[in-house]
Design an enzyme around this catalytic site. Structure first.
Site, PDB file in Angstrom:
ATOM      1  CG  ASN A   1      -0.357  -0.133   2.513  1.00 48.29           C
ATOM      2  OD1 ASN A   1       0.732  -0.697   2.652  1.00 48.29           O
ATOM      3  ND2 ASN A   1      -1.011   0.378   3.539  1.00 48.29           N
TER       4      ASN A   1
ATOM      5  N   PRO B   1      10.001  -7.134  -0.769  1.00 41.18           N
ATOM      6  CG  PRO B   1      10.221  -6.337  -2.966  1.00 41.18           C
ATOM      7  CD  PRO B   1      10.916  -7.184  -1.930  1.00 41.18           C
TER       8      PRO B   1
ATOM      9  CB  SER C   1      -2.195  -9.078   8.401  1.00 40.37           C
ATOM     10  OG  SER C   1      -1.481 -10.312   8.370  1.00 40.37           O
TER      11      SER C   1
ATOM     12  CD  GLU D   1       2.580   0.234  10.240  1.00 39.73           C
ATOM     13  OE1 GLU D   1       1.340   0.127  10.103  1.00 39.73           O
ATOM     14  OE2 GLU D   1       3.343   0.589   9.348  1.00 39.73           O
ATOM     15  CG  LEU D   2       1.800  -6.227  13.734  1.00 41.23           C
ATOM     16  CD1 LEU D   2       1.648  -7.229  14.871  1.00 41.23           C
ATOM     17  CD2 LEU D   2       2.432  -6.871  12.520  1.00 41.23           C
TER      18      LEU D   2
ATOM     19  CB  CYS E   1      -2.081   0.503   8.637  1.00 44.47           C
ATOM     20  SG  CYS E   1      -0.658   1.599   8.579  1.00 44.47           S
TER      21      CYS E   1
END
Length: 485
Positions: free
Chosen positions: A156, A180, A233, A254-255, A288
């Site tokens: 994203n 990536p 996720s 970083e979820l 996010c």
């Protein structure tokens, strides 16, 4: 320069070399707006991934001892390369990710700013002197690079999610391995092109395209990889934490997010609506920190919904290269299917579904912006990260009620509050169980801020003066037998 094709490489970048893959070892990359084939990127196998670890490990000893000023110069040259190729990078991003071109240009600026920031920070991290109880002793700390850092990034924000991590790691003296997302691997390889031009040619920065699952398994099992940074996720983050436990790596995660956007009774209606539109629909909702649940005080609820829908329906939907586009495609058909299933679930449970007909969508990967009014906690849109232009809105009566609803989630990344009242702002600021709180603004990110969440939204922070901490170890020393002064 605007020729994005000059930055496209159908090869991995390992140890300063462009590595080709066989015809059966490549993945197609397509424009999500129309399905057009852009090219193929390598799908490296386990042996090739191990060779990338070899390259990063071999480069670490030299890079860790490279002068901070030299590391800073490399990062700053990389920053300038991104700025000089701003339009080319933006067009490439729009083609493979779908993001509207003006947002893509903004991401290039945002992404490159991390290289500038950490180029400056590279010269600032330092140890501390600890006052010793014995005057014949000296006590203190030094900061050492942790080692090889493995980095797994999503589709994203295909540039910024790399630069925010890699800039910090390289500034700290670590070497890096980047895996990536396949959907946007060309952006990562364009960064490798510019890294090469900036002098990072000895294995300091490696782009290792291929299966994220396989990459995670290889780096988690390898003792030479000492740090793992992942954005994605919560479900995958949990698995990576488990896999890396055997080698006790430093984890930065970083979820998922489930951001509440709270509009209090004393908020300015127009300001709040504009803020909610921006917080919901940036990157077509695939963000996010996007507003995932919008809570509006009952006294202005219907007016808010009406103004929100009016502005939402005026947003042009189309290919991201169109300068007027505000809503682009979702990344793939599965994302569209999930968005529709969330809306259908809400409709069946009594929500009002407001917006243009989905039949107006200009392609199969598009989802027309939709309001889910009067949503409840029993609906999937209240619990799941939508990652789509779907905006759930519901009324509340008291601040305590809004706080309880906002905190009723396993996630704790970003949150937003709109109110002019200092007392009310303080109440929400302390009461919201989130790593980041935007007050009367949705513009909460930047290279200078400690980005990250609490609860099951992650571990650690990225950016700001603490961004390098994930890639440094504190070494304590105690020196005895000093002569008395």
């Amino acid at each position: 320069m605007s020729d994005y094709q000059a930055l496209m490489h159908e090869a991995a970048y390992i140890g300063g070399q462009w590595i080709q893959a066989g015809p059966d070892e490549k993945n197609p990359v397509r424009d999500p707006a129309n399905g057009e084939l852009l090219g193929h990127v390598p799908a490296l196998d386990a042996e090739q991934m191990d060779s990338a670890i070899d390259a990063a490990s071999a480069a670490f000893d030299e890079w860790r001892h490279t002068a901070p000023l030299t590391r800073a110069d490399r990062l700053y040259a990389w920053y300038e390369g991104m700025q000089n190729n701003r339009e080319a990078l933006a067009r490439l991003m729009t083609l493979e990710q779908g993001k509207p071109i003006n947002e893509a240009r903004g991401e290039v600026d945002y992404a490159s700013s991390f290289f500038r920031w950490f180029a400056e920070e590279a010269r600032r991290f330092r140890g501390k002197t600890i006052p010793a109880e014995d005057p014949t002793m000296a006590v203190g700390t030094v900061e050492e690079p942790v080692g090889v850092a493995a980095i797994i990034t999503p589709w994203n924000f295909p540039l910024a999610m790399i630069t925010r991590k890699v800039g910090a790691a390289l500034a700290a003296g670590c070497t890096t391995l980047v895996n990536p997302a396949t959907e946007t691997a060309f952006c990562a390889l364009a960064l490798a092109d510019l890294a090469e031009k900036a002098g990072l040619t000895n294995g300091e920065f490696n782009v290792v395209p291929g299966s994220g699952k396989q990459f995670g398994e290889r780096v988690c099992a390898d003792d030479r990889v000492r740090a793992l940074s992942f954005t994605g996720s919560t479900e995958v983050g949990r698995k990576l934490i488990e896999q890396s436990a055997a080698t006790v790596k430093k984890n930065a995660m970083e979820l998922g997010g489930n951001a509440p956007f709270i509009v209090c009774e004393d908020a300015d209606l127009e300001t709040a609506v504009d803020g909610a539109i921006a917080a919901k629909f940036q990157t077509t909702g695939q963000d996010c920190v996007a507003a995932n649940r919008i809570y509006v005080h009952r006294s202005m609820y219907e007016d808010f919904v009406d103004r929100f829908v009016e502005k939402m329906n005026a947003m042009p939907v189309g290919h991201g290269l169109n300068e007027d586009t505000k809503i682009g495609p979702l990344i793939h058909a599965d994302a569209v299917e999930k968005a529709q299933s969330l809306v259908d679930d809400a409709r069946e449970r009594g929500a009002r579904i407001i917006g243009r007909e989905q039949s107006e969508a200009p392609g199969e990967n598009f989802f027309m912006p939709t309001v889910v009014a009067d949503f409840t906690s029993a609906m999937r849109v209240a619990a799941e990260e939508q990652f789509a232009p779907v905006a759930p809105i519901t009324p509340f009566d008291t601040d305590d009620e809004a706080l309880a609803a906002a905190n009723d989630t396993i996630y704790g990344l970003a949150s937003y509050v709109f109110s002019p009242s200092d007392a009310r702002i303080r109440k929400y600021l302390r009461g919201l169980e989130y790593g980041m709180v935007g007050i009367n603004t949705m513009d909460i990110t930047g290279p200078h801020v400690p980005f990250g969440g609490v609860k099951q939204s992650g571990l650690g922070r990225e950016g700001g003066h603490v961004g390098m901490a994930e890639y440094l170890e504190t070494k304590y020393y105690c020196m005895g037998n000093l002569p008395k002064v």
